[in-house]
Scaffold this active site. Sequence first.
Site, PDB file in Angstrom:
ATOM      1  N   ASP A  33      45.328  32.862  -8.940  1.00 30.12           N
ATOM      2  CA  ASP A  33      44.320  33.078  -9.974  1.00 30.12           C
ATOM      3  C   ASP A  33      42.935  32.929  -9.339  1.00 30.12           C
ATOM      4  OD1 ASP A  33      44.546  32.870 -13.351  1.00 30.12           O
ATOM      5  OD2 ASP A  33      42.568  32.570 -12.460  1.00 30.12           O
ATOM      6  N   THR A  83      44.121  42.394 -20.897  1.00 32.54           N
ATOM      7  CA  THR A  83      43.610  43.741 -21.175  1.00 32.54           C
ATOM      8  C   THR A  83      43.008  43.744 -22.584  1.00 32.54           C
ATOM      9  OG1 THR A  83      45.909  44.325 -21.731  1.00 32.54           O
ATOM     10  CG2 THR A  83      45.051  45.108 -19.617  1.00 32.54           C
ATOM     11  N   CYS A 258      46.770  40.028 -28.539  1.00 35.34           N
ATOM     12  CA  CYS A 258      47.877  40.993 -28.589  1.00 35.34           C
ATOM     13  C   CYS A 258      47.806  41.846 -29.845  1.00 35.34           C
ATOM     14  CB  CYS A 258      49.222  40.258 -28.519  1.00 35.34           C
ATOM     15  SG  CYS A 258      49.543  39.477 -26.923  1.00 35.34           S
TER      16      CYS A 258
END
Length: 417
Positions: A33, A83, A258
Amino acid sequence: MIENPRIAVVGLGYVGLPLAAALSTEFSTIGFDIDEGRVKELKQGHDRTGELSSGALRDAPLSLSATLSEISDADIYIVTVPTPVDENNLPDLNALRKASQSVGTVLQSGNVVVYESTVYPGVTEDFCGPILEEVSGLKAGTDFYLGYSPERINPGDKVHTVDKITKVVAGQTSEVSELLARIYGSMNNGNIFIARNIPTAEASKVIENAQRDINIAFVNEIATIFGKMGISVYDVLDAASTKWNFLNFQPGLVGGHCIGVDPYYLAHAAQEIGLDPKIILSGRETNDNMSKVIAGRINDLLTGPSKLLVLGITFKENVPDIRNSKVGDLIAAFKEQGHDITVFDPLADKEETLDEYGIELSDDLGSGYDCVVGAVPHDVFNEYSLRELLKEGGLVADVKGMWRHRSLPDSLRRWSM
C-alpha cells in the site's frame, strides 16, 4: 503455468487486506500500500477498517510493505484499489491508473496482473492493459497476462468473508483462468466460477450492486408513499415478506463505495454506446434524494429551529467507513433548515470526518435535545436511553427502524419510515 506463485496484493483496504491474509496461508504473499501509515499500523497488528482482528492479522504469514521494489519479484499482482466517481458522478479511474503504472515499473515477462476493483466492461483490457504495456515495455497477452476477479467484500460482514464466498475469475487465456481458479480456490475450498471472458466478469460485478440499488430505490419510493398515508413501511415489509418469493430489501440512505457508486459505472458504459439507462439512473436519483426526503419529514414534526442529535455518520452499521456516507447530506439538509446539529459516532474517525465532510464529531452524547435522529443503526446505539437524551415531548426519529420495537414513555414522540 506458474506452479508456486509469489503473490503481491496492491491496495490494503477493505478488499485487499482480507484477501492478502487469506492467500498468505497457501502462497508466499506480500501486501503493498502506498500509505506508509496504513502499513505501519498493520505491522503493529491494528486494522482500522475492523475487517481483521489483531490476532488474525498477527497470525497471518503475510509480509507488508509500502516500498514498491519489495514486490518486484512477484509472479501474480492483484490490484484492489478504490474506483469512486467524481463530482459529476463519472467514473474516476485515477487510483486504477496509478496502481497500474506502479505495477508496470516492476512487471516482468510471464507475470499475471489481476484486477479486483469494480469497473465497467472493457476497463481491464482497454484501460489498464495499455498502461501496463507503456510503462513496462511488455505486451499483454504475449509477455504478461491480464485477469479479473471481482471483489465481493461486504464491510462489517463476518459471515460472507472472502474465504466463504464464490469467487468469479476470468483470464486472457484459458490457462490464466485455470491458474486464477487454482489460486483463489485454495482459500475457499474451490468455490470458483470461471466466467467466459474478462468483460463478462467485469459486467457481472457491476450489475450486482446496481441490482441492489434499484431494489432499494423501489423500497425507498414506497416508504415515501406509505409515509404520506401514515403507514409504517417496516410493518408493510414484515407482512409482505411472509410470501416465499418476496425480496426483503430495506429502506434508508444508500451510500458507501459500492452500491452508491457502481450503478454510475454501468450507466456510463451504457451512455458510451449511445443507450439511455433510465432504470439505473432513476434508482440512483431516488436513493440520492432520500436524505432530503427524510430531513423534510423530520422537519415537519419539529417547531422551528431545533436542537438535534444525529447518531451515526458512517455509510452503514457497525463499520468505521465514512466514504460516500449519505448522512452527510442529511446533516447538510438539517442545517439548511436552521437546526442546531450535534453528531456523535464512536466508530468514525474524527479527523477523517472533519476533513471529508467538514463535520466535527462530538466527544460525548450530551442531553436536552428536541430530536434524536437514529441515522445509522450501530449496535451500540441500542444501549442508549432515549429519554435521557431528549427533552420532554422530544422526537425519536428512527430512520432505520432500530428502535421500532422499543417501548418509549408517553412523553416522547416517535417517527420512523
